[in-house]
Structures are given as C-alpha cells and as structure tokens.
Design a protein around this motif. Structure first.
Motif, short mmCIF file in Angstrom:
data_model
loop_
_atom_site.label_atom_id
_atom_site.label_comp_id
_atom_site.label_asym_id
_atom_site.label_seq_id
_atom_site.Cartn_x
_atom_site.Cartn_y
_atom_site.Cartn_z
N SER A 290 0.82 -1.22 0.00
CA SER A 290 0.00 0.00 0.00
C SER A 290 0.85 1.26 0.00
CB SER A 290 -0.94 0.00 1.21
OG SER A 290 -0.20 -0.06 2.43
N LEU A 291 2.01 1.26 0.68
CA LEU A 291 2.88 2.42 0.71
C LEU A 291 3.29 2.81 -0.71
CD1 LEU A 291 4.71 4.49 2.20
CD2 LEU A 291 6.49 2.71 2.21
N PHE A 292 3.74 1.83 -1.49
CA PHE A 292 4.20 2.12 -2.84
C PHE A 292 3.05 2.54 -3.75
CE2 PHE A 292 7.89 -0.20 -1.33
CZ PHE A 292 8.94 0.49 -1.92
N VAL A 293 1.92 1.89 -3.60
CA VAL A 293 0.76 2.24 -4.42
C VAL A 293 0.35 3.68 -4.17
CG1 VAL A 293 -1.68 1.75 -4.87
CG2 VAL A 293 -0.05 -0.15 -4.61
N GLU A 294 0.36 4.10 -2.90
CA GLU A 294 -0.03 5.47 -2.57
C GLU A 294 1.02 6.48 -3.01
OE1 GLU A 294 -1.06 5.62 1.55
OE2 GLU A 294 -3.00 4.65 1.22
N LEU A 295 2.30 6.15 -2.89
CA LEU A 295 3.35 7.06 -3.31
C LEU A 295 3.28 7.34 -4.80
CD1 LEU A 295 6.42 5.73 -1.26
CD2 LEU A 295 5.29 7.95 -0.98
N ARG A 296 2.79 6.38 -5.56
CA ARG A 296 2.71 6.56 -7.01
C ARG A 296 1.44 7.28 -7.47
NH1 ARG A 296 5.57 1.40 -6.99
NH2 ARG A 296 3.64 0.20 -6.91
N ASN A 297 0.57 7.61 -6.54
CA ASN A 297 -0.71 8.24 -6.90
C ASN A 297 -0.72 9.70 -6.45
OD1 ASN A 297 -3.33 8.98 -7.43
ND2 ASN A 297 -4.27 7.24 -6.38
N HIS A 298 -0.37 10.63 -7.35
CA HIS A 298 -0.29 12.03 -6.96
C HIS A 298 -1.66 12.63 -6.64
CE1 HIS A 298 -1.04 12.42 -11.35
NE2 HIS A 298 -1.68 13.51 -11.01
N HIS A 299 -2.74 11.93 -7.00
CA HIS A 299 -4.08 12.42 -6.67
C HIS A 299 -4.36 12.36 -5.17
CE1 HIS A 299 -5.16 12.76 -10.87
NE2 HIS A 299 -4.79 11.52 -11.09
N LEU A 300 -3.54 11.61 -4.42
CA LEU A 300 -3.74 11.48 -2.98
C LEU A 300 -3.04 12.58 -2.19
CD1 LEU A 300 -3.27 7.60 -2.54
CD2 LEU A 300 -5.42 8.87 -2.73
N LEU A 301 -2.23 13.39 -2.84
CA LEU A 301 -1.48 14.41 -2.13
C LEU A 301 -2.41 15.45 -1.51
CD1 LEU A 301 1.47 14.99 -4.63
CD2 LEU A 301 1.42 13.55 -2.58
N LYS A 302 -2.00 15.95 -0.35
CA LYS A 302 -2.82 16.87 0.42
C LYS A 302 -2.27 18.30 0.38
CE LYS A 302 -3.87 13.11 3.66
NZ LYS A 302 -3.76 12.66 5.08
N GLY A 303 -3.05 19.24 0.91
CA GLY A 303 -2.62 20.62 1.02
C GLY A 303 -2.30 21.22 -0.33
N LYS A 304 -1.32 22.11 -0.34
CA LYS A 304 -1.00 22.80 -1.59
C LYS A 304 -0.38 21.87 -2.63
CE LYS A 304 3.49 24.64 -0.01
NZ LYS A 304 4.24 25.88 0.28
N CYS A 305 0.24 20.76 -2.20
CA CYS A 305 0.75 19.79 -3.17
C CYS A 305 -0.39 19.15 -3.96
CB CYS A 305 1.58 18.71 -2.48
SG CYS A 305 3.25 19.23 -1.99
N GLY A 306 -1.50 18.90 -3.27
CA GLY A 306 -2.64 18.30 -3.94
C GLY A 306 -3.26 19.21 -4.98
N LYS A 307 -3.12 20.53 -4.78
CA LYS A 307 -3.72 21.50 -5.69
C LYS A 307 -2.74 22.01 -6.74
CE LYS A 307 -6.49 23.16 -1.79
NZ LYS A 307 -6.73 24.31 -0.87
N CYS A 308 -1.46 21.72 -6.58
CA CYS A 308 -0.42 22.31 -7.42
C CYS A 308 -0.46 21.77 -8.85
CB CYS A 308 0.95 22.05 -6.80
SG CYS A 308 2.32 22.78 -7.73
#
Length: 338
Positions: A290-308
């Motif tokens: 799950s760690l690797f799957v989530e790291l590869r999914n930029h749609h999960l990023l939060k805060g300003k990274c998620g909107k950038c």
C-alpha cells in the motif's frame, strides 16, 4: 510516464544499504551509522538471493551504499553477482582510504562508478560536517586515485546551513578534481539529520535557482536529489513544459531502498517499511504494498501539493512531509511556490 497499473511498475534505481558499519559519524547521517556491522544484516547468501529477486523483475541501476559498503567483506562478491545479472552497479564508499588494490577489485567486480562525498570546498567546512579531522584531505586523495585509475566518480554534496553559501565553490572544486558529475543532496531530517540543520524554505528556493544556473554552463552534469521542486524550477527557468518523465520525488516512483536487514522502503529518508525480502518477494512488495501504491498516486497528495499544477512531475518530498507532519501524503513544507 508512470503507470497507474501496479503491474507495469518497476524500479529504475534500487539502493541497497549493504551495512551500517562506518568509521565516520557524520552530522547528517540517515543511517545513524555505527562502528561495527549489525549482526542481523543480510548474509552473503541472503544478499545474493535479493539480487535474484530483483533480477527476475528488472535490471536497475543498483547503488551499493551504507554506512560504508567496504566494511562488508563480501561486497565485491555481491557486486560482481549483480553485474553478472545485468545491473548497472554503483558504489558509495564512505570514510574509506581507497587504495590501488581497492580500485582493482572495484573494476574486477563490474562496478561502473563510485560516489564520493564533498560537503565543503575547504577542510574546515568539510571536516566540521563529517566530524573527522582529515576527511577533506582523504576525499581529495581518493579523487586523485580515481583519476589515476581512469575510473569515473560522482561527487555528492549534502546541502545544509553549514555550506549552502559555498555551493558554487564546491561545484567548481568538483569540476577541477575530475568528477564525472555533481549531485546536490538537499538534507532530509532523518537519523542524525536535524531540522535545524536545514536551510529555510526561501534559502531552499534560492539555492535550487543557483544550482539550475550552474547546470546551464557546467562542463559536467549537475543533478539534484531530495528536491523534487527542482523540476518545477527548471521548467520555469527554461520556459519549457515539463513532461511526465521529469524527476520529482522518486520515492516508490521508479526508486526504492533496501535496508541492511532486507526491509524495503520508498526511499532511504522515509522511515516506513513496506515489507521485507526475508518474508516476501521483492516484486510483490514494490508493485502491491500500500505504501508504494499510494506514493505513485499524486491524486492522494494533500494541502498545496494536492492543488499544485506541478504535482504530477514534482509531488513534493514525501520524506520531508513525513519528518515534519508525520504524514507522507501531506504538503511539502519547504516549497514556497503558490
């Protein structure tokens, strides 16, 4: 382009922390290296089996790091085995007084390049950071011996408060001493590395701007590690649209780290274990943990990274987010871009 399908994901770079044994006690050390090898580190047979697991999956750049890999008696045996499996093998000796005999073994084992550290353009700065008197002179001596042996070496520089004002001088010295390339590492506060050693977010931005300017005229390639926003800065300065292949945060995205005891991480600075090669297959961990799957999914990023608008090619440093907010999907705390 990174695929959303884990079945198509494979690392291009695998770093193996061969041992934590090292004669140095560097102020920034991720591994909190020690004088003696950990008795639980991978045995020779386990290391060779690790190579087999990786080789059945991919043929990566294989970086043998530490601690100091030369503190492992079998390191050249493992390196030769990896080379024989088609890996592009690189070694990062740390604290060793390299000799002619060492270079002969390096060549015979198929290692293609070594990495040497230079954290200051003067003995005072470098030795103070490495906590060892004479470390600067030893680094220069090792570079000279590499040149005598016509063996390529990369210089790694960890940038912190102690040296960020002198990076142009460090780059200049790296070129003068014959480095094949120069790699600037932006500190991530892990292990001995402390947050108060980091430069400020604004200094971080200005430093990356300077590094990019150096790269424009440098006679050797200039690389940056643990600074994914460098991709954004390069795009801004060159006025070119970055591609999906541009390198942002590599943790779990074409890159992984295997510890001295066989635990697999997204990178060496993100202290979250995805699994162990002693219990699981490497390919299974890399593609499905799950760690690797989530790291590869930029749609999960939060805060300003998620909107950038740059999040798919930058992503922010996941290790730095974790070190400051205990959440690897949180926003990059050292990015000033809005």
């Amino acid at each position: 382009m990174l695929s959303n399908n884990p079945q198509n994901s494979a690392p291009r770079v695998v770093v193996w922390e061969s041992t934590r044994a090292c004669t140095y006690a560097c102020a920034h050390c991720r591994a909190t290296a020690q004088n003696q090898p950990d008795p639980h580190q991978l045995t020779t047979q386990e290391a060779l089996h690790m190579i087999d697991q990786i080789a059945a999956f991919c043929k990566p750049i294989f970086i043998i790091s530490g601690g100091d890999p030369l503190q492992r008696r079998d390191v050249f045996e493992v390196a030769a085995y990896a080379s024989g499996q088609g890996f592009h093998v690189v070694m990062s000796p740390s604290g060793s007084d390299l000799s002619q005999n060492t270079f002969e073994k390096i060549k015979q084992s198929g290692i293609k390049m070594i990495s040497l550290s230079l954290d200051g353009a003067t003995p005072n700065i470098h030795d103070g950071f490495r906590n060892i008197s004479g470390a600067f002179d030893l680094a220069i001596k090792n570079m000279a011996l590499a040149n005598i042996n016509h063996f390529p070496f990369r210089i790694n520089t960890t940038i912190t408060q102690h040296n960020y004002k002198t990076i142009e001088a460090i780059h200049k010295l790296s070129v003068k001493k014959g480095a094949t390339e120069w790699d600037a590492f932006m500190l991530v506060p892990t292990g001995r590395g402390k947050i108060d050693m980091e430069i400020t977010p604004q200094q971080y931005e200005e430093t990356l701007q300077i590094i990019h300017q150096l790269s424009e005229t440098s006679p050797i390639p200039v690389k940056v590690t643990c600074a994914p926003q460098y991709t954004r800065i390069a795009a801004q300065q060159t006025k070119k649209t970055p591609t999906k292949n541009s390198k942002g945060c590599m943790a779990g995205r074409g890159f992984c780290f295997i510890s001295h005891i066989g635990e697999v991480f997204g990178c060496g600075f993100l202290p979250l274990c995805a699994g162990s090669i002693r219990q699981q297959n490497f390919k299974e961990i890399y593609q499905h943990a799950s760690l690797f799957v989530e790291l590869r999914n930029h749609h999960l990023l939060k805060g300003k990274c998620g909107k950038c608008s740059y999040n798919s090619i930058c992503g922010g440093c996941r290790a730095r987010a974790f070190s400051t907010k205990q959440d690897y999907l949180e926003e990059e705390p050292y990015c000033v871009f809005k």
